[in-house]
Design a protein around this motif. Structure first.
Motif, PDB file in Angstrom:
ATOM      1  N   GLU A 166     -27.456 -19.312 -50.751  1.00 50.08           N
ATOM      2  CA  GLU A 166     -27.637 -20.305 -51.807  1.00 50.08           C
ATOM      3  C   GLU A 166     -28.929 -20.067 -52.572  1.00 50.08           C
ATOM      4  O   GLU A 166     -28.968 -20.252 -53.807  1.00 50.08           O
ATOM      5  CB  GLU A 166     -27.618 -21.713 -51.224  1.00 50.08           C
ATOM      6  CG  GLU A 166     -27.896 -22.839 -52.213  1.00 50.08           C
ATOM      7  CD  GLU A 166     -26.893 -22.942 -53.349  1.00 50.08           C
ATOM      8  OE1 GLU A 166     -27.110 -23.754 -54.271  1.00 50.08           O
ATOM      9  OE2 GLU A 166     -25.883 -22.206 -53.349  1.00 50.08           O
ATOM     10  N   ALA A 167     -29.993 -19.632 -51.902  1.00 47.66           N
ATOM     11  CA  ALA A 167     -31.242 -19.334 -52.608  1.00 47.66           C
ATOM     12  C   ALA A 167     -31.033 -18.186 -53.599  1.00 47.66           C
ATOM     13  O   ALA A 167     -31.524 -18.231 -54.732  1.00 47.66           O
ATOM     14  CB  ALA A 167     -32.339 -18.976 -51.610  1.00 47.66           C
ATOM     15  N   LEU A 168     -30.285 -17.174 -53.184  1.00 53.43           N
ATOM     16  CA  LEU A 168     -29.986 -16.054 -54.077  1.00 53.43           C
ATOM     17  C   LEU A 168     -29.095 -16.508 -55.227  1.00 53.43           C
ATOM     18  O   LEU A 168     -29.288 -16.098 -56.379  1.00 53.43           O
ATOM     19  CB  LEU A 168     -29.306 -14.928 -53.292  1.00 53.43           C
ATOM     20  CG  LEU A 168     -30.190 -14.213 -52.274  1.00 53.43           C
ATOM     21  CD1 LEU A 168     -29.344 -13.343 -51.359  1.00 53.43           C
ATOM     22  CD2 LEU A 168     -31.247 -13.363 -52.983  1.00 53.43           C
ATOM     23  N   ARG A 169     -28.139 -17.363 -54.918  1.00 50.01           N
ATOM     24  CA  ARG A 169     -27.226 -17.884 -55.944  1.00 50.01           C
ATOM     25  C   ARG A 169     -28.016 -18.654 -57.013  1.00 50.01           C
ATOM     26  O   ARG A 169     -27.820 -18.459 -58.211  1.00 50.01           O
ATOM     27  CB  ARG A 169     -26.184 -18.778 -55.278  1.00 50.01           C
ATOM     28  CG  ARG A 169     -25.014 -19.182 -56.162  1.00 50.01           C
ATOM     29  CD  ARG A 169     -24.065 -20.099 -55.402  1.00 50.01           C
ATOM     30  NE  ARG A 169     -23.310 -19.413 -54.379  1.00 50.01           N
ATOM     31  CZ  ARG A 169     -23.373 -19.671 -53.075  1.00 50.01           C
ATOM     32  NH1 ARG A 169     -24.197 -20.611 -52.621  1.00 50.01           N
ATOM     33  NH2 ARG A 169     -22.639 -19.002 -52.214  1.00 50.01           N
ATOM     34  N   ARG A 170     -28.922 -19.508 -56.563  1.00 49.80           N
ATOM     35  CA  ARG A 170     -29.708 -20.311 -57.508  1.00 49.80           C
ATOM     36  C   ARG A 170     -30.693 -19.456 -58.289  1.00 49.80           C
ATOM     37  O   ARG A 170     -30.923 -19.690 -59.479  1.00 49.80           O
ATOM     38  CB  ARG A 170     -30.453 -21.414 -56.749  1.00 49.80           C
ATOM     39  CG  ARG A 170     -29.538 -22.495 -56.193  1.00 49.80           C
ATOM     40  CD  ARG A 170     -30.335 -23.622 -55.584  1.00 49.80           C
ATOM     41  NE  ARG A 170     -29.459 -24.662 -55.046  1.00 49.80           N
ATOM     42  CZ  ARG A 170     -29.884 -25.796 -54.514  1.00 49.80           C
ATOM     43  NH1 ARG A 170     -31.181 -26.047 -54.439  1.00 49.80           N
ATOM     44  NH2 ARG A 170     -29.031 -26.678 -54.052  1.00 49.80           N
ATOM     45  N   THR A 171     -31.291 -18.482 -57.624  1.00 57.49           N
ATOM     46  CA  THR A 171     -32.254 -17.611 -58.314  1.00 57.49           C
ATOM     47  C   THR A 171     -31.575 -16.819 -59.412  1.00 57.49           C
ATOM     48  O   THR A 171     -32.087 -16.725 -60.539  1.00 57.49           O
ATOM     49  CB  THR A 171     -32.928 -16.657 -57.312  1.00 57.49           C
ATOM     50  OG1 THR A 171     -33.592 -17.423 -56.302  1.00 57.49           O
ATOM     51  CG2 THR A 171     -33.939 -15.756 -58.003  1.00 57.49           C
ATOM     52  N   ALA A 172     -30.413 -16.251 -59.106  1.00 57.68           N
ATOM     53  CA  ALA A 172     -29.668 -15.498 -60.121  1.00 57.68           C
ATOM     54  C   ALA A 172     -29.252 -16.411 -61.265  1.00 57.68           C
ATOM     55  O   ALA A 172     -29.356 -16.044 -62.442  1.00 57.68           O
ATOM     56  CB  ALA A 172     -28.445 -14.841 -59.484  1.00 57.68           C
ATOM     57  N   GLY A 173     -28.798 -17.618 -60.936  1.00 56.30           N
ATOM     58  CA  GLY A 173     -28.374 -18.553 -61.969  1.00 56.30           C
ATOM     59  C   GLY A 173     -29.506 -18.988 -62.861  1.00 56.30           C
ATOM     60  O   GLY A 173     -29.364 -19.061 -64.098  1.00 56.30           O
TER      61      GLY A 173
ATOM     62  N   LEU B 117     -24.398 -10.354 -52.058  1.00 55.85           N
ATOM     63  CA  LEU B 117     -24.123  -9.773 -53.371  1.00 55.85           C
ATOM     64  C   LEU B 117     -23.140 -10.657 -54.138  1.00 55.85           C
ATOM     65  O   LEU B 117     -23.278 -10.873 -55.345  1.00 55.85           O
ATOM     66  CB  LEU B 117     -23.554  -8.364 -53.217  1.00 55.85           C
ATOM     67  CG  LEU B 117     -24.514  -7.296 -52.680  1.00 55.85           C
ATOM     68  CD1 LEU B 117     -23.784  -5.979 -52.493  1.00 55.85           C
ATOM     69  CD2 LEU B 117     -25.696  -7.110 -53.617  1.00 55.85           C
ATOM     70  N   GLY B 118     -22.147 -11.180 -53.423  1.00 57.70           N
ATOM     71  CA  GLY B 118     -21.207 -12.101 -54.048  1.00 57.70           C
ATOM     72  C   GLY B 118     -21.898 -13.361 -54.522  1.00 57.70           C
ATOM     73  O   GLY B 118     -21.571 -13.906 -55.592  1.00 57.70           O
ATOM     74  N   ALA B 119     -22.869 -13.856 -53.744  1.00 59.73           N
ATOM     75  CA  ALA B 119     -23.612 -15.054 -54.132  1.00 59.73           C
ATOM     76  C   ALA B 119     -24.414 -14.810 -55.410  1.00 59.73           C
ATOM     77  O   ALA B 119     -24.490 -15.683 -56.285  1.00 59.73           O
ATOM     78  CB  ALA B 119     -24.541 -15.484 -53.004  1.00 59.73           C
ATOM     79  N   ILE B 120     -25.008 -13.635 -55.535  1.00 57.95           N
ATOM     80  CA  ILE B 120     -25.761 -13.308 -56.756  1.00 57.95           C
ATOM     81  C   ILE B 120     -24.827 -13.268 -57.955  1.00 57.95           C
ATOM     82  O   ILE B 120     -25.128 -13.824 -59.018  1.00 57.95           O
ATOM     83  CB  ILE B 120     -26.494 -11.956 -56.581  1.00 57.95           C
ATOM     84  CG1 ILE B 120     -27.598 -12.085 -55.534  1.00 57.95           C
ATOM     85  CG2 ILE B 120     -27.064 -11.481 -57.914  1.00 57.95           C
ATOM     86  CD1 ILE B 120     -28.232 -10.758 -55.150  1.00 57.95           C
ATOM     87  N   ALA B 121     -23.676 -12.629 -57.787  1.00 57.58           N
ATOM     88  CA  ALA B 121     -22.709 -12.551 -58.888  1.00 57.58           C
ATOM     89  C   ALA B 121     -22.226 -13.951 -59.276  1.00 57.58           C
ATOM     90  O   ALA B 121     -22.131 -14.284 -60.467  1.00 57.58           O
ATOM     91  CB  ALA B 121     -21.531 -11.671 -58.483  1.00 57.58           C
ATOM     92  N   GLU B 122     -21.948 -14.777 -58.281  1.00 54.15           N
ATOM     93  CA  GLU B 122     -21.478 -16.135 -58.550  1.00 54.15           C
ATOM     94  C   GLU B 122     -22.551 -16.945 -59.268  1.00 54.15           C
ATOM     95  O   GLU B 122     -22.275 -17.636 -60.258  1.00 54.15           O
ATOM     96  CB  GLU B 122     -21.092 -16.817 -57.237  1.00 54.15           C
ATOM     97  CG  GLU B 122     -20.508 -18.205 -57.404  1.00 54.15           C
ATOM     98  CD  GLU B 122     -20.161 -18.825 -56.060  1.00 54.15           C
ATOM     99  OE1 GLU B 122     -20.509 -20.008 -55.850  1.00 54.15           O
ATOM    100  OE2 GLU B 122     -19.552 -18.140 -55.218  1.00 54.15           O
ATOM    101  N   GLY B 123     -23.782 -16.862 -58.777  1.00 54.22           N
ATOM    102  CA  GLY B 123     -24.872 -17.595 -59.412  1.00 54.22           C
ATOM    103  C   GLY B 123     -25.098 -17.159 -60.843  1.00 54.22           C
ATOM    104  O   GLY B 123     -25.321 -17.994 -61.733  1.00 54.22           O
ATOM    105  N   ALA B 124     -25.002 -15.856 -61.101  1.00 51.92           N
ATOM    106  CA  ALA B 124     -25.184 -15.358 -62.460  1.00 51.92           C
ATOM    107  C   ALA B 124     -24.085 -15.868 -63.385  1.00 51.92           C
ATOM    108  O   ALA B 124     -24.347 -16.297 -64.516  1.00 51.92           O
ATOM    109  CB  ALA B 124     -25.208 -13.831 -62.455  1.00 51.92           C
ATOM    110  N   ALA B 125     -22.841 -15.848 -62.904  1.00 56.09           N
ATOM    111  CA  ALA B 125     -21.715 -16.309 -63.720  1.00 56.09           C
ATOM    112  C   ALA B 125     -21.809 -17.810 -63.986  1.00 56.09           C
ATOM    113  O   ALA B 125     -21.463 -18.281 -65.076  1.00 56.09           O
ATOM    114  CB  ALA B 125     -20.398 -15.972 -63.032  1.00 56.09           C
TER     115      ALA B 125
END
Length: 507
Positions: A96-103, A127-135
């Protein structure tokens, strides 16, 4: 209601000096003794110089902080971006931290075309979390402004740098991230639409449009059919509007199904309160009162797009709650689908009336589990604030939803269903009233809904849980992480994760 083109994703492990991009994003955590740069793929000399400059640059590592610097000679990016990831848990970044950072980075880098992420990852899931956060962070509502001046286009291309670039599970993880983000963003767009554009008939049409190309059957029940069949809750709430109600049924079936699930969503496209009219200030955000139905719609479509081995039925209970000479009045009695009667003491407690019809209909098909999602009560916000949803119902289903939400990165909290609240719903003229004990109103509303859950194949009450997303469905404050202003798409990811968990438990 059309969506923008999605972000394209690429994962590489090559030398970043060979990757031409507008920005390279690296992570900075908030350490005990100051900011800490995490696993940056830059030269030791550049890293040493950068570390010495963090304090003077005002870099703290706080979540959501994004600081732009000139690009480095040993990378192919025009600018270097230091993105705060917050405090690490046990020395590592969570999904979740990676997801939020990418977002947060993608949201604040709007105007650029190609962004490279070099964040600390140890698994394909991250890696999936980063992609999801970015999208999710790249979402923009196609607003109705007459001019686009001052608006910056979202990032269109994301490259993720990782040693896991050739992992065979990577393609599926990135595809899942894209499908989940598409579902969340489609829900956000529905919530953001003004009620002059999104009303029962157009919501039903939007459901059909979004389902095109997917193995999902969409059935729309209009007011004539519902009146004939006895959908008294939806018809009662919708009778005050010039725009008649709709019930939309979604069906996804798999020939490998391990479970049969039903999702029911509240779809009040605008809630004036009816005859029990809201104060003017209380109506400003009431276009979001269909967020539960939007979430159910897009969660079902995502489950279909992912090809998960389950049968899922979605019920979208859609109406507009307006005051007029034809609107229901306090003291009116409605007959819900199936015959149970409800005295209406407050026409602003309308969500539970339309949901009652949907829960009865869902029960009649004997699913293994029923989950309903609704922006149901202001009491939810009083109890849990603006970012955390409440979950109530059977302990097993509630616990499973909590676990799914934790994995998905959404905030929900279990609440009880006290037995002493049920007598407050008694009515002298009907089977029950639509309001009861004011204190603990979130739980009282759930106790009302519980009355409409039917018996299953085994003769026992069907396992059920209710998600009250009144606060977190709509963000009235500033954007944060991957969450924009206005519609958030709350509960879509939890429902998808819940279905995935059901499948995993059956393996």
């Amino acid at each position: 209601m059309s969506a923008k083109e999605p972000i394209s994703f690429h994962v590489v492990s090559s030398d970043l000096s060979k990757v031409s991009a507008d920005a390279l994003v690296i992570a900075v955590s908030k350490g005990a003794d100051g900011p800490v740069i995490l696993d940056a793929p830059i030269s030791p000399a550049a890293l040493t110089s950068l570390k010495a400059s963090l304090s003077s640059l005002g870099v703290t590592g706080t979540a959501d902080q994004v600081v732009r610097l000139p690009g480095l000679p040993d990378t192919g990016a025009k600018i270097l971006v230091l993105a705060g990831i917050g405090k690490l848990r046990d020395g590592a970044a969570t999904d979740e931290a990676l997801r939020r950072t990418a977002g947060a980075a993608i949201r604040q880098l709007a105007g650029l075309k190609h962004v490279v992420f070099a964040l600390p990852t140890t698994s394909v899931a991250q890696l999936g979390a980063i992609a999801e956060g970015a999208a999710l962070g790249g979402y923009q509502y196609a607003s109705l402004h007459s001019s686009t001046e001052g608006r910056q286009a979202p990032v269109s291309k994301v490259t993720i740098h990782s040693t896991l670039a050739k992992d065979p599970a990577l393609a599926a993880a990135v595809e899942r991230a894209a499908i989940v983000a598409k579902a969340v963003n489609a829900t956000r767009t529905l919530v953001n639409e003004p009620p002059s554009r999104l009303y029962p008939a157009t919501f039903a049409e939007a459901a059909k449009d979004l389902a095109k190309g997917l193995p999902v059957k969409v059935t729309v029940l209009d007011e004539k059919r519902m009146l004939k069949e006895g959908w008294g809750g939806i018809m009662g709430v919708g009778q005050g509007s010039s725009r008649p109600p709709r019930m939309v049924k979604l069906e996804y079936k798999s020939d490998r199904a391990v479970a049969s699930l039903a999702f029911v969503g509240k779809g009040i496209t605008f809630d004036s309160g009816g005859i029990s009219i809201k104060p003017g200030a209380g109506m400003v955000t009431m276009k979001c009162d269909m967020a539960g139905a939007g979430a159910v719609l897009n969660a079902v479509l995502a489950v279909a797009a992912l090809g998960l081995p389950v049968n899922v039925t979605g019920w979208l209970c859609i109406a507009e709650n307006m005051p007029s000479g034809t609107a229901i009045r306090p003291s009116d009695v409605l007959t819900i689908l199936g015959g149970k009667t409800v005295e209406v003491l407050n026409t602003d407690a309308e969500g539970r009336l339309v949901m009652a019809d949907g829960l009865v209909a869902a029960s009649q098909e004997l699913p293994d589990v029923i989950i309903d999602v609704a922006t149901l009560t202001g009491a939810q916000m009083m109890a849990l604030g603006n970012r955390t949803a409440g979950v109530m119902g059977d302990e097993g289903v509630s616990a499973a939803l909590k676990a799914a939400a934790d994995r998905a990165g959404e905030l929900i909290w279990p609440m009880p269903l006290p037995e002493e609240l049920r007598p407050s719903l008694d009515s002298p003229v009907a089977d029950m009233a639509n309001i009861g004990e004011r204190m603990g109103g979130m739980m009282t509303a759930a106790v009302f809904l519980q009355e409409f859950i039917g018996k299953g194949k085994d003769g026992e009450t069907i396992p059920w849980a209710h998600l009250d997303i009144a606060g977190p469905a709509f963000n009235e404050g500033a954007a944060y992480g991957y969450t924009p202003k206005q519609g958030t798409g709350m509960s879509v990811r939890t429902l998808i994760a819940y279905v995935e968990d059901v499948v995993a438990r059956s393996a």
